[in-house]
Scaffold this motif. Structure first.
Motif, PDB file in Angstrom:
ATOM      1  N   GLN A   1       0.827  -1.206   0.000  1.00 15.00           N
ATOM      2  CA  GLN A   1       0.000   0.000   0.000  1.00 15.00           C
ATOM      3  C   GLN A   1       0.868   1.266   0.000  1.00 15.00           C
ATOM      4  OE1 GLN A   1      -3.285   0.149  -0.272  1.00 15.00           O
ATOM      5  NE2 GLN A   1      -3.565  -2.080  -0.227  1.00 15.00           N
ATOM      6  N   ALA A   2       2.056   1.186   0.611  1.00 17.36           N
ATOM      7  CA  ALA A   2       2.905   2.367   0.755  1.00 17.36           C
ATOM      8  C   ALA A   2       3.953   2.485  -0.349  1.00 17.36           C
ATOM      9  CB  ALA A   2       3.613   2.322   2.110  1.00 17.36           C
ATOM     10  N   CYS A   3       3.942   1.538  -1.304  1.00 16.94           N
ATOM     11  CA  CYS A   3       4.981   1.502  -2.325  1.00 16.94           C
ATOM     12  C   CYS A   3       4.506   2.129  -3.642  1.00 16.94           C
ATOM     13  CB  CYS A   3       5.436   0.059  -2.573  1.00 16.94           C
ATOM     14  SG  CYS A   3       6.808  -0.065  -3.740  1.00 16.94           S
ATOM     15  N   LEU A   4       5.376   2.901  -4.276  1.00 13.36           N
ATOM     16  CA  LEU A   4       5.117   3.503  -5.590  1.00 13.36           C
ATOM     17  C   LEU A   4       6.232   3.067  -6.528  1.00 13.36           C
ATOM     18  CD1 LEU A   4       3.631   5.552  -7.464  1.00 13.36           C
ATOM     19  CD2 LEU A   4       5.204   7.296  -6.566  1.00 13.36           C
ATOM     20  N   TRP A   5       5.852   2.644  -7.737  1.00 10.84           N
ATOM     21  CA  TRP A   5       6.852   2.255  -8.732  1.00 10.84           C
ATOM     22  C   TRP A   5       6.796   3.259  -9.879  1.00 10.84           C
ATOM     23  CZ3 TRP A   5       8.891  -3.164  -8.627  1.00 10.84           C
ATOM     24  CH2 TRP A   5       9.970  -3.334  -9.516  1.00 10.84           C
ATOM     25  N   GLU A   6       7.905   3.922 -10.111  1.00 13.71           N
ATOM     26  CA  GLU A   6       7.967   4.938 -11.164  1.00 13.71           C
ATOM     27  C   GLU A   6       8.806   4.455 -12.338  1.00 13.71           C
ATOM     28  OE1 GLU A   6       7.381   9.311  -9.235  1.00 13.71           O
ATOM     29  OE2 GLU A   6       9.420   8.500  -9.197  1.00 13.71           O
ATOM     30  N   LEU A   7       8.377   4.841 -13.554  1.00 16.23           N
ATOM     31  CA  LEU A   7       9.060   4.471 -14.791  1.00 16.23           C
ATOM     32  C   LEU A   7       9.349   5.754 -15.577  1.00 16.23           C
ATOM     33  CD1 LEU A   7       6.651   1.526 -15.683  1.00 16.23           C
ATOM     34  CD2 LEU A   7       8.941   1.319 -14.669  1.00 16.23           C
ATOM     35  N   PRO A   8      10.442   6.445 -15.248  1.00 18.08           N
ATOM     36  CA  PRO A   8      10.692   7.756 -15.853  1.00 18.08           C
ATOM     37  C   PRO A   8      11.320   7.705 -17.234  1.00 18.08           C
ATOM     38  CG  PRO A   8      12.417   7.243 -14.293  1.00 18.08           C
ATOM     39  CD  PRO A   8      11.442   6.107 -14.227  1.00 18.08           C
ATOM     40  N   GLY A   9      11.701   6.515 -17.713  1.00 15.39           N
ATOM     41  CA  GLY A   9      12.362   6.414 -19.003  1.00 15.39           C
ATOM     42  C   GLY A   9      13.868   6.293 -18.857  1.00 15.39           C
ATOM     43  N   GLU A  10      14.562   6.346 -19.995  1.00 14.28           N
ATOM     44  CA  GLU A  10      16.014   6.229 -19.990  1.00 14.28           C
ATOM     45  C   GLU A  10      16.662   7.464 -19.355  1.00 14.28           C
ATOM     46  OE1 GLU A  10      17.784   3.689 -21.016  1.00 14.28           O
ATOM     47  OE2 GLU A  10      16.248   2.459 -21.993  1.00 14.28           O
ATOM     48  N   LYS A  11      17.965   7.353 -19.102  1.00 14.76           N
ATOM     49  CA  LYS A  11      18.704   8.444 -18.467  1.00 14.76           C
ATOM     50  C   LYS A  11      18.536   9.756 -19.224  1.00 14.76           C
ATOM     51  CE  LYS A  11      22.982   9.302 -19.229  1.00 14.76           C
ATOM     52  NZ  LYS A  11      24.448   9.241 -19.374  1.00 14.76           N
ATOM     53  N   GLN A  12      18.609   9.706 -20.558  1.00 13.28           N
ATOM     54  CA  GLN A  12      18.508  10.932 -21.347  1.00 13.28           C
ATOM     55  C   GLN A  12      17.158  11.614 -21.154  1.00 13.28           C
ATOM     56  OE1 GLN A  12      19.540   8.021 -22.429  1.00 13.28           O
ATOM     57  NE2 GLN A  12      21.676   8.343 -23.101  1.00 13.28           N
TER      58      GLN A  12
END
Length: 541
Positions: A172-183
């Protein structure tokens, strides 16, 4: 507000975190994004690099302290993260799975949140974790997270955090983020820096924003590289530290922006209407004449004076001073130029004619002054040149000319005098002195790039300078047509008047000017004495 870093002094070690993270540039960019959050989110108080987790965020929400433990995952692989992978233990040793290392960070006082940031995506089973926390109140989201909590618990039975948080609570307290590649992360952060500057009323050059961002990443990297044993407080970046950094960065950026501001690129106002023109390329001569026009049957004498007064700062002040003045400081700017005029004992009639030629070249020819000559000459000198660079696709040109306002009815005497002045312009000693003045006072950082760089050098050949030399000469004169007052056909009569005047002036030009392009500008005036008086009053406001 100083918050102690999330470092257990009895278990602290530099053996893993600092060494393992070196080269993890993706993690540095993620940390930099949180540092930018410190500037914009009032509830985020502190960012820590490589303390209780890869990154630790210290929040204060609803009066309570909250720690968020962030793991940055840069592992290779073509498949998405899945339930089995995050629960898998290294050589089946308890506490080594991704979930267990995350929940195991919850051993400090206060409530806890958890976050994963990864380049690889997640499969459908873990997708509920990617839903933002403020959108997790919909029934189907609540059910999905509850189901996932059960699935993780079934794989990792009896696992709890040191503070007693269960696996379902962790989900419940966890968020998974997918921001993309380093660039992508890097560019997003740079764009945020641009927006921060925009909010401060500044437009930042792209190269400058990139340099500033490199400095921000260095702050995150240096904090991560500090020893957890010897310097735990140096692994912390507080809100105050980031606020101080931003204030210093903003001051320096404003200074740099002003230092390289192209001061002559602002849109220029128009006043004159083109009246009559002649182009004679075979003999390198041209005529351009301009009309200030009537308004309500009255010739616009006072309006022309005020218009020309607007150009005086460009004639009097050097570019570095113009770069420091915004439109909100216009009144102070005029006051400074008025004082400069008094200090130099300026001839106002001469200044009026110079301002007229300056305004025409700036607006109708998109020129840039080679230097603000009037700020460089010695007091008491009254014969100033008007030097401009006119940009051309076939090669830029140096326009170095003369302007004069006259009340004389003896046009023959006026043209004879002007021809003599123009003849002096092409004397090699004079041109050498002009080039020396340009070298001494020109401030190229405030100017556009030009093809004349080679010409504007101390030991450049004068032949090269003469090759690109153009001579503009402006005569503002009391017109007999305008003196007769407004008439429907006054424009046609003005055209005849300026055409005849051009022919007379052209016939007086010296043979020295045969190979030089001469541009004649004629401006008919009604009552030049009154115009000069109005002009002086406009500057003394």
């Amino acid at each position: 507000m100083n918050i102690q870093p999330l470092v257990d002094p009895y278990a602290a070690s530099d053996a893993g975190g600092v060494k393992a993270r070196q080269g993890f540039t993706f993690q540095d960019h993620i940390a930099a994004s949180f540092l930018l959050d410190l500037l914009s989110d009032p509830t985020l108080l502190q960012v820590e690099c490589e303390t209780a987790d890869d990154i630790a965020l210290r929040w204060r929400r609803s009066g309570a302290s909250l720690s968020e433990y962030v793991q940055v995952k840069i592992t290779d692989g073509d498949s998405n993260w899945n339930l089995t992978e995050i629960c898998a233990r290294t050589v089946k040793r308890v506490g080594t799975s991704l979930v267990e290392t995350s929940i195991g960070a919850d051993k400090f006082p206060g409530d806890a949140l958890f976050r994963f940031v990864s380049i690889r995506g997640v499969n459908h089973t873990l997708r509920p974790l990617t839903i933002p926390r403020d959108l997790r109140f919909e029934p189907h989201v609540v059910d999905a997270l509850s189901k996932l909590g059960t699935q993780v618990s079934n794989k990792l039975r009896h696992v709890t955090s040191p503070n007693g948080k269960t696996v379902p609570e962790w989900v419940q307290a966890c968020l998974w983020e997918l921001p993309g590649e380093k660039q992508a992360v890097q560019q997003k952060n740079i764009n945020r820096i641009h927006r921060l500057f925009e909010n401060e009323g500044e437009a930042m050059f792209a190269s400058a924003a990139e340099r500033i961002y490199e400095g921000l990443v260095t702050i995150a990297r240096n904090a991560g590289d500090e020893s957890m044993v010897d310097h735990p407080t140096k692994k912390v970046i507080s809100k105050q530290a980031m606020t101080d950094w931003w204030s210093a960065t903003l001051r320096e950026a404003r200074k740099l922006n002003r230092a390289f501001l192209k001061v002559y690129q602002v849109p220029t106002p128009n006043f004159f209407t083109p009246l009559h023109g002649v182009e004679e390329p075979a003999i390198r001569r041209s005529l351009a004449s301009y009309d200030a026009e009537f308004d309500g049957g009255e010739w616009r004498n006072a309006e022309l004076a005020r218009y020309l007064a607007l150009w005086i700062p460009e004639l009097i002040l050097p570019p570095r001073v113009l770069a420091q003045c915004s439109h909100l400081q216009a009144h102070d700017l005029v006051a400074r130029t008025s004082q400069a005029l008094k200090d130099k004992n300026i001839d106002y009639e001469d200044l009026l004619s110079q301002a007229m030629l300056h305004a025409i070249l700036r607006h109708h020819y998109s020129s840039e002054p080679t230097l603000c000559k009037l700020h460089s000459v010695s007091p008491g000198q009254s014969d100033y040149m008007n030097g401009h660079v006119v940009f051309d696709r076939d090669g830029d040109q140096l326009w170095l000319g003369h302007a004069r306002i006259t009340v004389s009815d003896n046009w023959d005497a006026v043209t004879t005098l002007l021809a003599s002045k123009l003849d002096a312009l092409v004397q090699r000693d004079f041109l050498r002195k002009e080039r020396d003045l340009i070298l001494q006072f020109r401030e190229p950082q405030h100017l556009r790039e030009t093809t004349l760089t080679k010409v504007f050098q101390e030991f450049a050949k004068l032949d090269d300078l003469i090759r690109i030399l153009n001579i503009p000469v402006l005569v503002a004169y009391d017109s007999s047509v305008l003196e007769a007052g407004f008439a429907v056909d006054y424009v046609d009569k003005l055209k005849t008047e300026v055409a005849d005047s051009y022919l007379e002036l052209k016939s007086k030009l010296s043979l020295r000017l045969t190979d030089i392009r001469v541009h004649v500008f004629l401006v008919p005036i009604y009552d030049s004495v009154q115009l000069a008086d109005n002009f002086k009053r406009s500057l003394e406001i």
